[in-house]
Design an enzyme around this catalytic site. Structure first.
Site, mmCIF file in Angstrom:
data_model
loop_
_atom_site.group_PDB
_atom_site.id
_atom_site.type_symbol
_atom_site.label_atom_id
_atom_site.label_comp_id
_atom_site.label_asym_id
_atom_site.label_seq_id
_atom_site.Cartn_x
_atom_site.Cartn_y
_atom_site.Cartn_z
ATOM 1 N N ASP A 290 0.841 -1.203 0.000
ATOM 2 C CA ASP A 290 0.000 0.000 0.000
ATOM 3 C C ASP A 290 0.873 1.249 0.000
ATOM 4 O O ASP A 290 2.039 1.188 -0.402
ATOM 5 C CB ASP A 290 -0.952 -0.055 1.219
ATOM 6 N N HIS B 53 -4.115 6.180 2.638
ATOM 7 C CA HIS B 53 -4.788 4.959 2.207
ATOM 8 C C HIS B 53 -4.271 3.760 3.012
ATOM 9 O O HIS B 53 -5.046 2.997 3.571
ATOM 10 C CB HIS B 53 -4.515 4.781 0.711
ATOM 11 N N SER C 83 -11.060 -0.945 -2.078
ATOM 12 C CA SER C 83 -9.887 -0.835 -1.206
ATOM 13 C C SER C 83 -10.235 -1.074 0.255
ATOM 14 O O SER C 83 -9.432 -1.601 1.005
ATOM 15 C CB SER C 83 -9.319 0.591 -1.274
#
Ligand SMILES: *[C@@H]1O[C@H](CO)[C@@H](O)[C@H](O)[C@H]1NC(C)=O
Ligand SMILES: *[C@@H]1O[C@H](CO)[C@@H](O)[C@H](O)[C@H]1NC(C)=O
Ligand SMILES: *[C@@H]1O[C@H](CO)[C@@H](O)[C@H](O)[C@H]1NC(C)=O
Ligand SMILES: *[C@@H]1O[C@H](CO)[C@@H](O)[C@H](O)[C@H]1NC(C)=O
Ligand SMILES: *[C@@H]1O[C@H](CO)[C@@H](O)[C@H](O)[C@H]1NC(C)=O
Ligand SMILES: CC(=O)N[C@H]1CO[C@H](CO)[C@@H](O)[C@@H]1O
Length: 762
Positions: free
Chosen positions: A142, A215, A547
């Site tokens: 990520d 994220h 996600s």
């Protein structure tokens, strides 16, 4: 207007020059050479340099260097090559595939910057407190991590397992002490990327594993965040935040920056994670569905294949390109592919009109407007800038509104240009000093929009019509937009998220994809702290995307692994798949966001139900050999397969795409059942992981006209009987054409093992 001839003379020479020179310009390529060699890093590196020197001319010897070197789970490298050199190298004996580096994207749609919240994971509580018998390590590929987040505290966690071989890389803003017993590893990469043309542009590189995007912190805390009481996003979605497997360890592999994730780096990160000793890899990134061509040119499929071979499970998001069919990605059979659903929580941002009527819209705002004052309300098309087409002004297209007439008003627009995101429309209104923006959008893109401090709300077309009618019938229409409140949803949940990518899979229609669905709309989890003046920094935020769904499945898988350490990844996947639920909170079959019954091409086998998955009774084990057969059936050569798997594997004599349907997968997909000839029989086998002496009976649920037979009809598991084969035959002669969906359930004792099928009658 230019004549055809002019056009030719304009473009044709350019085209020629362009292709001629672009052949010579070195670009970044990934060279994939199958499974890892047994030689050490230096020897492998010198082999690869040697190989490069056979194609790169001496005068360019500066390019004989490896950008990334893969030598743990898989073998290969990435380097700068011209097109000619690349095609020469591709023909080399040891090369399985060769493809240009590209940029993969994180699966939260940045332009939407979604929101909504789920403070209580649907599947949490009680039993999730299980004392783990096995210490599961999750590798997140990520954009880095914010280690100070309370979600990564390690209170109460034991020593780091000795099998862990990873590292905690340091950077200017990241110290070894930022790792602990929860966050046990962190790596970053010098991310290189070639843009079009001659330039090798360095992507924004942060020489540190720290999250700069927001994220990775979110996905990692969703998968395995520690329990944090009273987390919320500015008071919204208040509750306890915790990951799906709060006892699992996290290792972050920062392969992405704000510009995306180079595929060469993503592959390197997967190779490292396997080397370091993770049990599960979670990947919430992927390529565009339009670019899918071949698993052997897809870094995630390649990396995941080798992970699977070495017993490491890989869970991936299926993409945000729905609701169109054939948009699912990360859909190789050795990948656990996740679709997104919403949850039973809604964010209401109410519109109050001058006539006293109120309407519920959806959005998250930090609006400071109140009930006591309303502002002039205007429709975009009535306040267009000079010479602006009405069609643009009515949808708040950039530059289409007259700022003089926008200032101080609440604006209402329609969402008719999909390329102009909600973020842009908000900026258009905000720049012109509007008081707020109401957007008319039937689907709300499936997720509420975070408009920050700007008053914003989104309404459906029926409500929009009423507001427009009010504007038309009043001389001085006024309105205000109230701050957001979160309310328990009275509508059904889960519902397939509008944006969630849909099956069938372009590359393998004989495997049912996506596999499963998990919450992915408005998920509350840890982020990079956002400082709001005069307030405590916001440590949690609400985001949406596949996600966010992916780490729910990662966490659930880690949880099952901690209780059943001996289970392979395919057993864990099967357990989650055969116990998934197909009903919503109103007890009705799952639906999509337009209210129709959802199909397995939208939901996979259904929404996860992890507690049930702890005791599935039977599992479908998908073996390495199944995956190798899959490669044969889908056209890979025996030589390629042998170099990928280091075995003497022989492809079955007759390999065809149709045979894929019989791979021992926990669901069934048949892409073609001939209506005139009618019959197809496929095989499966089930492995007992439940009680002994249980007799299972099969029942099929099929659409009218499709006949489904199971042989044998009953199976009894006694001592020493571990795995039992069975056959399923489909007779489509009376069925309606197109996809027929249904299921087959083995029931016995306390267990119910549900297997979903999708059969395309043609
Ligand atoms: C491309 O870049 C190289 C080195 O940076 C330079 O030598 C070469 O002249 C450039 N080629 C073109 C066509 O600009
Ligand atoms: C929870 O947070 C809210 C505001 O964020 C605060 O008012 C409240 O006191 C907190 N409750 C506890 C138990 O910490
Ligand atoms: C929902 O399903 C129906 C029937 O399959 C389909 O026509 C519709 O387009 C779907 N809606 C969405 C938003 O996916
Ligand atoms: C709301 O905040 C903005 C600045 O963020 C300010 O200009 C405006 O006057 C405020 N409105 C009200 C009603 O307080
Ligand atoms: C299963 O049945 C066999 C034969 O009836 C019996 O000997 C055995 O104890 C049973 N096992 C269990 C676990 O019930
Ligand atoms: C979601 C959110 O932050 N809503 C806020 C909207 O603005 C009001 C007034 O500032 C806040 O009280 C809400 O919390």
């Amino acid at each position: 207007m230019a004549s055809l001839l002019q056009l030719f003379s304009l473009f044709f020479p350019c085209l020629l020059i362009y292709t001629a020179s672009s052949n010579q310009i070195p670009k970044h390529y990934i060279v994939y050479m199958g499974s890892s060699s047994e030689v050490n890093d230096e020897a492998a590196e010198s082999d690869h340099l040697q190989l490069l020197s056979t194609v790169i001319p001496r005068q360019d010897s500066g390019r004989i260097s490896l950008i990334h070197h893969y030598n743990h789970a898989l073998r290969g490298f990435s380097a700068m090559l011209t097109e000619n050199e690349a095609s020469e190298l591709a023909g080399h004996d040891g090369v399985v595939s060769l493809f240009p580096d590209s940029v993969l994207q994180l699966h939260t749609t940045r332009s939407w910057d979604f929101l909504e919240g789920q403070s209580r994971p649907r599947f949490s509580h009680g039993s999730y407190q299980h004392k783990s018998s096995y210490d599961v390590i999750i590798g997140m590929i990520d954009g880095g991590i914010w280690p100070e987040s309370p979600s990564f505290r390690d209170e109460g966690m034991g020593e780091i397992p000795t099998r862990w071989k990873g590292v905690c890389m340091e950077g200017p803003d990241f110290k070894k002490s930022n790792c602990n017993r929860k966050l046990i590893g962190a790596r970053y990469y010098n991310v290189l990327h070639t843009s079009n043309g001659n330039k090798t542009t360095q992507m924004r590189v942060d020489k540190s594993p720290r999250d700069t995007v927001g994220h990775g912190t979110h996905t990692a805390s969703t998968a395995a965040g520690a329990q944090v009481d009273n987390a919320s996003y500015n008071g919204l979605a208040q509750g306890t935040a915790r990951g799906g497997s709060p006892n699992a360890r996290i290792a972050m592999y920062k392969a992405c920056s704000e510009d995306g994730c180079p595929s060469s780096t993503t592959l390197k990160a997967i190779d490292d994670a396997i080397k370091d000793g993770v049990d599960i890899i979670s990947i919430s990134i992927g390529m565009s569905s339009l670019l899918q061509s071949d698993y052997l040119k897809d870094p995630i499929a390649i990396g995941a294949f080798h992970a699977e071979q070495l017993g490491v499970m890989v869970v991936c998001s299926g993409g945000n390109e729905g609701p169109d069919p054939f948009t699912i990605i990360n859909a190789a059979p050795w990948i656990f592919t996740v679709a997104a659903s919403n949850i039973d929580r809604d964010f209401q941002s109410t519109v109050l009109l001058g006539n006293g009527r109120t309407f519920q819209g959806s959005a998250i705002n930090f609006s400071n407007l109140t009930r006591s004052e309303t502002y002039p309300l205007a429709y975009g098309k009535d306040i267009a800038a000079k010479f602006s087409p009405i069609s643009e002004a009515r949808s708040c297209y950039p530059g289409s509104l007259d700022p003089e007439r926008v200032k101080g008003k609440v604006i209402i627009c329609v969402d008719s240009f999909p390329i102009v995101s909600r973020e842009i429309k908000k900026l258009v209104a905000e720049d012109a000093q509007a008081k707020g923006l109401i957007l008319i959008n039937e689907n709300g893109k499936g997720a509420p929009f975070d408009s920050g401090a700007f008053p914003f709300t989104e309404v459906g077309s029926a409500t929009g019509y009423k507001i427009l009618k009010y504007i038309n019938s009043n001389k001085n229409p006024t309105a205000t937009i109230l701050p957001t409140a979160d309310v328990p949803r009275h509508r059904p949940a889960p519902v397939v998220a509008y944006f969630s990518s849909r099956g069938p899979s372009v590359l393998a229609e004989n495997i049912l994809k996506p596999d499963i669905m998990a919450p992915g709309v408005a998920i509350l989890a840890a982020v990079i702290p956002k400082v709001v003046q005069g307030k405590k920094p916001l440590e949690y935020a609400i985001k949406s995307g596949t996600s966010m769904a992916c780490p729910h499945i990662t966490g659930a898988s880690a949880f099952i692994k901690s209780v059943h350490p001996k289970w392979t990844s395919s057993m864990i996947r099967s357990a989650l798949m055969t116990t998934a639920t197909v009903y919503d909170n109103m007890g009705k079959p799952l639906t999509n966001s337009s209210g129709s019954f959802a199909t397995p091409h939208e939901t996979g086998v259904g929404e996860i139900s992890p507690l049930k998955a702890l005791n599935p009774g039977l599992v479908f084990e998908t073996t390495s050999e199944d995956y190798l057969k899959f490669l044969c059936y889908s056209g890979s050569s025996e030589k390629t397969i042998r170099s990928m798997a280091k075995t003497n594997f022989k492809c079955p004599r007759k390999s065809s795409d149709n045979l894929i349907s019989s791979i021992n997968y926990p669901s069934i997909s048949i892409s073609r059942l001939d209506k005139t000839r009618g019959f197809r029989t496929i095989t499966r086998s089930v492995t007992n992981v439940g009680l002994l002496n249980v007799t299972y009976t099969a029942t099929a649920q099929a659409p009218l006209g499709l006949k489904v037979k199971v042989l044998p009809k009953t199976i009894t598991f006694v001592e020493n009987v571990r795995r039992v084969p069975f056959r399923v035959s489909f007779d489509g002669r009376g069925a309606s054409t197109g996809y027929n969906f249904g299921s087959l359930t083995w029931s016995g004792g306390p267990y119910s093992v549900r297997m979903v099928f999708a059969v395309n009658v043609k």
